[in-house]
Write an enzyme that holds these catalytic residues in place. Structure first.
Site, PDB file in Angstrom:
ATOM      1  N   CYS A  62       0.901  -1.291  -0.009  1.00  0.00           N
ATOM      2  CA  CYS A  62       0.049   0.003  -0.023  1.00  0.00           C
ATOM      3  C   CYS A  62       0.782   1.208   0.141  1.00  0.00           C
ATOM      4  O   CYS A  62       0.428   2.465  -0.620  1.00  0.00           O
ATOM      5  CB  CYS A  62      -0.962  -0.050   1.031  1.00  0.00           C
ATOM      6  SG  CYS A  62      -0.127  -0.399   2.896  1.00  0.00           S
ATOM      7  N   GLU A  92      -3.964   3.464  -7.736  1.00  0.00           N
ATOM      8  CA  GLU A  92      -2.953   2.618  -7.346  1.00  0.00           C
ATOM      9  C   GLU A  92      -3.155   1.104  -8.132  1.00  0.00           C
ATOM     10  O   GLU A  92      -4.205   0.581  -8.373  1.00  0.00           O
ATOM     11  CB  GLU A  92      -3.520   2.104  -5.952  1.00  0.00           C
ATOM     12  CG  GLU A  92      -2.535   1.144  -5.315  1.00  0.00           C
ATOM     13  CD  GLU A  92      -3.038   0.869  -3.850  1.00  0.00           C
ATOM     14  OE1 GLU A  92      -2.073   0.939  -2.806  1.00  0.00           O
ATOM     15  OE2 GLU A  92      -4.253   0.665  -3.579  1.00  0.00           O
TER      16      GLU A  92
END
Length: 503
Positions: A294, A393
């Site tokens: 992340c 992302e």
């Protein structure tokens, strides 16, 4: 070496418990695409049982067994769990690698961190005892006050698949240290080691119901847990979209949440760096854990003066990464976790090419690996700030690149994101590093490195990367409720109201 995935059930109330609907999910080895085992699939009925077990454990014997026990008592259990993790390190690392695809060396490192996290929070649990009844400085000498720190109650912990056991323990260890009871719901894509944590808890005699572990789908087990009225807090790591759904469910009950969500973190490389050293940190920041981090610093901003030389070396170094089965010696990049994730990563690279970016290397299956969810690490240049690859992302080994000419431009580009989890700056000018660190809109900053993580330091983001902090003392505070106690100590009456006249 044959690795057998143990056949476990749900862990509820200190017992292995078959799901009420008797459903299972396959465990797929991402390096071979073979089914290597099964995990139980919990549903809302099992969530009810787990919440009931956790609430009983919270109040058993008026809380004296756990929630109101001394921190020293809880610390003994945490240290016992840490010792068992260390004892079973090799077994746990093997299971982690075969379940989620990370290189065995990384998985072994994770197990050291798991044990270290339990030890760290054991120390903090023990330290809680001396911090109780901390006195307050009050302006009136007719009063005295103090503060109590109490467990927030039953907590639901929902965790991701990139660090299956470690990120679970980032939540479990401080929650238990604080005196909470918990229901852990790991990702269905990688749950095996979390079920082994349940086995360890049984071995050390953790009181029944203190930690319950439910494997299963997010929609079937995670959602009912997040919306359950008798769960006092939800702590979640995962996608921003799911985090938003959890917030919506919690808001209806005015339930607190802590969220660690997505990221698209920048790494700024100035022209005064040692290039080889900076190249390696740039790779580590994006390709560690198969690029599924992340906090990955997946947006490279490199000074235009060194861009050509830097990218040339970066591509050569990246092509030299050993991509293989996680159990091969020297493996530095294994498969991504699933077929769905493989297809997602490849599509991002394809879309970037269609939008006009240049794929300098990678982004496809390695020629020598015909099976498994392997993707060559990709480096993509000629990127604009409007492109999907710059803004969204990927959660895979994909690095996009832009150049800059001034410090101000670099900071502006770095902060041009909906996310704010992390950022890295590489420069020999430490005053500049300090300026950039302060300018980053992020919860985590690395100077002349990327991705080091220590359980003593706070972890969490800003903007759409979530809120709240894990790890360090902040991680413990996540699971504590603060109560003020104020006492009137004067012998004189308060005197606000006039007493009735005497007859």
């Amino acid at each position: 070496m044959a690795i057998t995935v143990p056949r476990r059930q749900l862990f509820i109330g200190g017992q292995w418990t078959e799901p009420l609907r008797r459903q299972t999910l396959p465990v797929v080895n991402p390096a071979t695409e073979d089914i290597i085992g099964y995990i139980p699939a919990a549903t809302s009925e099992d969530v009810e049982l787990a919440v009931e077990a956790a609430r009983k454990a919270l109040t058993r014997n008026q809380g004296k067994d756990w929630s109101k026990a001394s921190g020293a008592v809880r610390a003994r259990y945490l240290r016992a769990i840490a010792a068992k993790v260390t004892e079973r390190k090799s077994e746990l690392a093997n299971l982690e690698a075969i379940d989620c695809g990370k290189p065995l060396d990384e998985a072994a490192w994770d197990m050291d961190d798991v044990a270290g996290c339990f030890e760290y929070y054991a120390d903090l649990a023990q330290g809680l005892d001396s911090k109780q009844k901390a006195p307050l400085s009050l302006p009136l000498d007719t009063f005295k006050g103090y503060v109590l720190k109490e467990p927030i109650g039953v907590v639901g912990l929902i965790t991701p698949w990139n660090y299956p056991l470690l990120m679970a323990v980032w939540k479990v260890a401080p929650a238990l240290a604080a005196g909470c009871t918990a229901i852990l719901k790991p990702s269905e894509l990688a749950s095996v080691t979390c079920l082994e944590l349940a086995d360890i808890c049984r071995e050390v005699g953790l009181p029944p119901g203190v930690l319950n572990i439910l494997t299963g789908l997010g929609t079937e087990a995670g959602a009912p847990l997040a919306s359950h009225p008798h769960v006092d807090k939800i702590v979640f790591t995962g996608s921003t979209a799911t985090g938003s759904n959890i917030m919506t469910s919690a808001a209806k009950l005015v339930k607190p949440v802590s969220l660690e969500l997505g990221g698209k973190s920048p790494i700024i490389v100035f022209d005064d760096v040692k290039i080889d050293k900076a190249v390696e940190w740039t790779m580590f920041g994006c390709f560690w854990t198969n690029g599924q981090i992340c906090s990955a610093t997946s947006r490279l901003l490199v000074h235009e003066k060194i861009a050509d030389e830097f990218l040339d070396k970066l591509v050569k170094w990246t092509k030299n990464i050993k991509i293989s089965d996680p159990f091969e010696e020297g493996c530095r990049l294994g498969p991504v976790v699933s077929k769905g994730q493989y297809e997602r990563v490849v599509k991002f690279v394809s879309n970037a090419r269609k939008e006009g970016a240049t794929v300098l290397c990678g982004g496809a299956r390695p020629g020598h690996l015909k099976k498994g969810y392997f993707v060559e690490p990709a480096i993509i240049s000629n990127v604009t700030t409007s492109m999907e690859i710059w803004r969204d992302e990927v959660f895979g080994p994909v690095l996009c690149v832009k150049t800059f000419s001034t410090e101000d431009e670099a900071i502006q580009l770095a902060n041009d994101s909906q996310y704010g989890l992390a950022g890295a700056v590489l420069s020999n000018d430490l005053e500049r590093c300090d300026r950039v660190s302060k300018a980053f809109e992020a919860g985590i900053v690395w100077v002349n490195c990327s991705q080091p993580c220590f359980c003593q330091a706070p972890w969490g983001g800003t903007k759409r990367s979530g809120f709240g902090r894990e790890l360090g003392e902040w991680g413990l505070e996540n699971y504590l409720s603060v109560k003020q106690v104020t006492q009137y100590i004067s012998n004189e009456p308060w005197g606000w109201y006039k007493p009735p006249s005497k007859l």
